[in-house]
Design an enzyme around this catalytic site. Structure first.
Site, PDB file in Angstrom:
ATOM      1  N   SER A 190      78.463  86.583   7.655  1.00 48.69           N
ATOM      2  CA  SER A 190      79.657  87.184   8.262  1.00 48.69           C
ATOM      3  C   SER A 190      79.498  88.671   8.547  1.00 48.69           C
ATOM      4  CB  SER A 190      80.862  86.979   7.336  1.00 48.69           C
ATOM      5  OG  SER A 190      80.637  87.615   6.090  1.00 48.69           O
ATOM      6  N   VAL A 222      78.794  81.305  -3.065  1.00 46.15           N
ATOM      7  CA  VAL A 222      77.442  80.743  -3.246  1.00 46.15           C
ATOM      8  C   VAL A 222      77.102  80.518  -4.719  1.00 46.15           C
ATOM      9  CG1 VAL A 222      76.371  81.627  -1.108  1.00 46.15           C
ATOM     10  CG2 VAL A 222      76.288  83.018  -3.192  1.00 46.15           C
ATOM     11  N   SER A 227      63.921  91.694  -1.025  1.00 43.92           N
ATOM     12  CA  SER A 227      64.099  93.146  -0.865  1.00 43.92           C
ATOM     13  C   SER A 227      62.819  93.877  -1.252  1.00 43.92           C
ATOM     14  CB  SER A 227      65.216  93.623  -1.797  1.00 43.92           C
ATOM     15  OG  SER A 227      65.297  95.032  -1.801  1.00 43.92           O
ATOM     16  N   TYR A 258      70.117  94.128 -10.447  1.00 48.13           N
ATOM     17  CA  TYR A 258      69.920  93.656  -9.068  1.00 48.13           C
ATOM     18  C   TYR A 258      68.451  93.399  -8.732  1.00 48.13           C
ATOM     19  CZ  TYR A 258      69.750  94.185  -3.909  1.00 48.13           C
ATOM     20  OH  TYR A 258      69.506  94.014  -2.559  1.00 48.13           O
ATOM     21  N   LYS A 260      66.152  90.106  -6.923  1.00 53.89           N
ATOM     22  CA  LYS A 260      65.396  90.137  -5.662  1.00 53.89           C
ATOM     23  C   LYS A 260      63.938  89.715  -5.894  1.00 53.89           C
ATOM     24  CE  LYS A 260      68.372  90.228  -3.424  1.00 53.89           C
ATOM     25  NZ  LYS A 260      68.771  89.640  -2.131  1.00 53.89           N
ATOM     26  N   ASN A 308      75.651  99.235   0.816  1.00 54.29           N
ATOM     27  CA  ASN A 308      75.241 100.553   0.323  1.00 54.29           C
ATOM     28  C   ASN A 308      76.047 101.701   0.941  1.00 54.29           C
ATOM     29  OD1 ASN A 308      74.105 100.557   2.875  1.00 54.29           O
ATOM     30  ND2 ASN A 308      72.089  99.981   2.118  1.00 54.29           N
TER      31      ASN A 308
HETATM   32  N1  LIG Z   1      71.327  96.517   3.015  1.00 50.50           N
HETATM   33  C1  LIG Z   1      70.171  96.745   2.388  1.00 50.50           C
HETATM   34  O1  LIG Z   1      69.681  97.882   2.300  1.00 50.50           O
HETATM   35  C2  LIG Z   1      69.409  95.599   1.810  1.00 50.50           C
HETATM   36  C3  LIG Z   1      69.957  94.354   1.615  1.00 50.50           C
HETATM   37  N2  LIG Z   1      69.200  93.356   1.081  1.00 50.50           N
HETATM   38  C4  LIG Z   1      69.750  92.037   0.876  1.00 50.50           C
HETATM   39  O2  LIG Z   1      70.254  91.535   2.089  1.00 50.50           O
HETATM   40  C5  LIG Z   1      71.271  90.605   1.826  1.00 50.50           C
HETATM   41  C6  LIG Z   1      72.460  90.897   2.706  1.00 50.50           C
HETATM   42  O3  LIG Z   1      72.952  92.180   2.368  1.00 50.50           O
HETATM   43  P1  LIG Z   1      73.727  93.131   3.364  1.00 50.50           P
HETATM   44  O4  LIG Z   1      73.793  92.542   4.715  1.00 50.50           O
HETATM   45  O5  LIG Z   1      73.166  94.476   3.196  1.00 50.50           O
HETATM   46  O6  LIG Z   1      75.167  93.124   2.660  1.00 50.50           O
HETATM   47  P2  LIG Z   1      76.659  93.003   3.193  1.00 50.50           P
HETATM   48  O7  LIG Z   1      77.491  93.443   2.059  1.00 50.50           O
HETATM   49  O8  LIG Z   1      76.803  93.676   4.511  1.00 50.50           O
HETATM   50  O9  LIG Z   1      76.842  91.427   3.433  1.00 50.50           O
HETATM   51  C7  LIG Z   1      76.799  90.539   2.363  1.00 50.50           C
HETATM   52  C8  LIG Z   1      77.076  89.144   2.857  1.00 50.50           C
HETATM   53  O10 LIG Z   1      76.942  88.239   1.741  1.00 50.50           O
HETATM   54  C9  LIG Z   1      78.149  87.520   1.582  1.00 50.50           C
HETATM   55  N3  LIG Z   1      78.433  87.255   0.182  1.00 50.50           N
HETATM   56  C10 LIG Z   1      78.490  88.147  -0.836  1.00 50.50           C
HETATM   57  N4  LIG Z   1      78.807  87.530  -1.985  1.00 50.50           N
HETATM   58  C11 LIG Z   1      78.974  86.218  -1.677  1.00 50.50           C
HETATM   59  C12 LIG Z   1      79.332  85.084  -2.427  1.00 50.50           C
HETATM   60  N5  LIG Z   1      79.585  85.156  -3.737  1.00 50.50           N
HETATM   61  N6  LIG Z   1      79.428  83.886  -1.790  1.00 50.50           N
HETATM   62  C13 LIG Z   1      79.201  83.799  -0.470  1.00 50.50           C
HETATM   63  N7  LIG Z   1      78.862  84.848   0.304  1.00 50.50           N
HETATM   64  C14 LIG Z   1      78.755  86.044  -0.290  1.00 50.50           C
HETATM   65  C15 LIG Z   1      79.219  88.419   2.195  1.00 50.50           C
HETATM   66  O11 LIG Z   1      80.345  87.635   2.527  1.00 50.50           O
HETATM   67  P3  LIG Z   1      81.844  88.125   2.185  1.00 50.50           P
HETATM   68  O12 LIG Z   1      82.225  89.055   3.248  1.00 50.50           O
HETATM   69  O13 LIG Z   1      82.616  86.864   2.191  1.00 50.50           O
HETATM   70  O14 LIG Z   1      81.801  88.765   0.840  1.00 50.50           O
HETATM   71  C16 LIG Z   1      78.485  88.973   3.400  1.00 50.50           C
HETATM   72  O15 LIG Z   1      78.485  88.048   4.447  1.00 50.50           O
HETATM   73  C17 LIG Z   1      71.570  90.684   0.338  1.00 50.50           C
HETATM   74  O16 LIG Z   1      70.947  89.598  -0.313  1.00 50.50           O
HETATM   75  C18 LIG Z   1      70.912  91.993  -0.075  1.00 50.50           C
HETATM   76  O17 LIG Z   1      70.469  91.942  -1.417  1.00 50.50           O
HETATM   77  C19 LIG Z   1      67.896  93.539   0.740  1.00 50.50           C
HETATM   78  C20 LIG Z   1      67.321  94.743   0.921  1.00 50.50           C
HETATM   79  C21 LIG Z   1      68.014  95.872   1.447  1.00 50.50           C
HETATM   80  C1  LIG Z   2      71.833  98.064  -1.735  1.00 55.82           C
HETATM   81  C2  LIG Z   2      70.684  99.009  -1.656  1.00 55.82           C
HETATM   82  O1  LIG Z   2      70.953 100.112  -0.869  1.00 55.82           O
HETATM   83  C3  LIG Z   2      69.507  98.363  -1.040  1.00 55.82           C
HETATM   84  O2  LIG Z   2      69.345  97.083  -1.573  1.00 55.82           O
HETATM   85  C4  LIG Z   2      68.074  96.831  -1.615  1.00 55.82           C
HETATM   86  O3  LIG Z   2      67.633  95.765  -1.932  1.00 55.82           O
HETATM   87  C5  LIG Z   2      67.262  98.017  -1.208  1.00 55.82           C
HETATM   88  O4  LIG Z   2      66.228  98.249  -2.059  1.00 55.82           O
HETATM   89  C6  LIG Z   2      68.231  99.121  -1.226  1.00 55.82           C
HETATM   90  O5  LIG Z   2      68.206  99.746  -2.483  1.00 55.82           O
END
Ligand SMILES: NC(=O)C1=CN([C@@H]2O[C@H](COP(=O)(O)OP(=O)(O)OC[C@H]3O[C@@H](n4cnc5c(N)ncnc54)[C@H](OP(=O)(O)O)[C@@H]3O)[C@@H](O)[C@H]2O)C=CC1
Ligand SMILES: C[C@H](O)[C@@H]1OC(=O)[C@H](O)[C@@H]1O
Length: 253
Positions: A14, A64, A143, A156, A160, A194
């Site tokens: 989403s 999830v 990650s 966290y 990962k 973040n």
């Molecule tokens: N942004 C970054 O710098 C980095 C992110 N990641 C990983 O990427 C992935 C996505 O993160 P990112 O796009 O940044 O985060 P966002 O917060 O932008 O998006 C998170 C998404 O996960 C969903 N979500 C969270 N909790 C649940 C749950 N309990 N059940 C179902 N859906 C859930 C959210 O839905 P809802 O709106 O319903 O909560 C949303 O769609 C994560 O796994 C994160 O660890 C990895 C490395 C770096």
């Molecule tokens: C949420 C953090 O900014 C992000 O999540 C990760 O997995 C990356 O390493 C960054 O720290």
């Protein structure tokens, strides 16, 4: 198109990285099912973007961390589109907190959403692919934090590393079914996860200065790498991990 007429499922679709992956999959010819905890306008916007690209899309709501959510998501996608070709395990949370006073419920919730959630969802999608009998591709969003630590991420980073390890073991368990399993390892990508952490200008500048490509990542920086791993261009790639971090990891000095 790399995913022409494929059916792609994305958890956490989403917002942020998941939304960008969902839209890129549609641009590459796929019908897409997105999953998130909450519905509402953000999820509907992603559905509209996918439909504007001429592809079909559904949204399924659920936590999830709950075992039943995984089968509900897969069943809804199969009912809508007939099968599952690609599964992207992306949903995750990162409630930044210091180690010494980490509330046990924060640790538990982060483990349950990021790791158990990935496990349940991957298992349900893999069972559907095995039933279909013609292989498939699973990509998990791990990650750079699978490889390096974070002072406020002690709960966290192990999740990962766990997600990356899950893909390695699943590559072995599912290879005989023609199902490939890989991870992407994003660096720091600007999303809601973040927003507060990077609101501190000093922290943001520090992170930017660590990146040889000179900027923080955007969600759509992940679209291409995930689609590549999902597609037949990567047909002999399984158990692999692809860093998508603008070079941050290798930047020692
Ligand atoms: N942004 C970054 O710098 C980095 C992110 N990641 C990983 O990427 C992935 C996505 O993160 P990112 O796009 O940044 O985060 P966002 O917060 O932008 O998006 C998170 C998404 O996960 C969903 N979500 C969270 N909790 C649940 C749950 N309990 N059940 C179902 N859906 C859930 C959210 O839905 P809802 O709106 O319903 O909560 C949303 O769609 C994560 O796994 C994160 O660890 C990895 C490395 C770096
Ligand atoms: C949420 C953090 O900014 C992000 O999540 C990760 O997995 C990356 O390493 C960054 O720290």
């Amino acid at each position: 198109m790399l995913l022409e007429n494929k059916v792609v499922l994305v958890t956490g679709g989403s917002r942020g990285i998941g939304a960008a992956v969902a839209v890129e999959s549609a641009r590459q010819g796929a019908d897409v099912a997105i999953h998130s905890n909450r519905g509402g306008e953000v999820a509907e916007e992603v559905i509209r973007e996918i439909e504007a690209l001429g592809r079909r899309a559904i949204h399924v709501e659920g936590d999830v961390a709950a075992f039943e959510s995984a089968q509900t998501f897969v069943d809804a996608a199969v009912e809508a589109f007939g099968r599952v070709d690609v599964f992207v395990s992306n949903a995750g949370i990162c409630p930044f907190h210091a180690f010494l006073d980490m509330p046990p419920e924060t640790l538990k919730r982060t483990m349950e959403v990021n790791l158990h959630g990935a496990y349940f969802m991957t298992q349900a999608a893999a069972n559907q692919m095995v039933k279909q009998g013609n292989g498939g591709s699973i990509v998990a969003v791990s990650s750079i934090s699978a490889l390096v630590g974070g002072e406020y991420q002690t709960h966290y980073t192990p999740t990962k590393a766990g997600v990356h390890s899950l893909m390695q073991s699943c590559a072995i368990a599912l290879g005989k079914h023609g199902i490939r399993c890989n991870s992407v390892l994003p660096g720091t990508i600007l999303t809601d996860i973040n927003k507060d952490d990077l609101a501190d200008p000093k922290k943001r500048e520090y992170m930017e200065n660590r990146i040889p490509l000179g900027r923080l990542g955007q969600p759509d920086d992940l679209g291409g790498p995930v689609v590549f791993l999902a597609s037949d261009l990567a047909k002999y790639v399984t158990g692999a991990a692809l860093l998508v971090d603008g070079g941050m990891f290798v930047n020692l000095q």
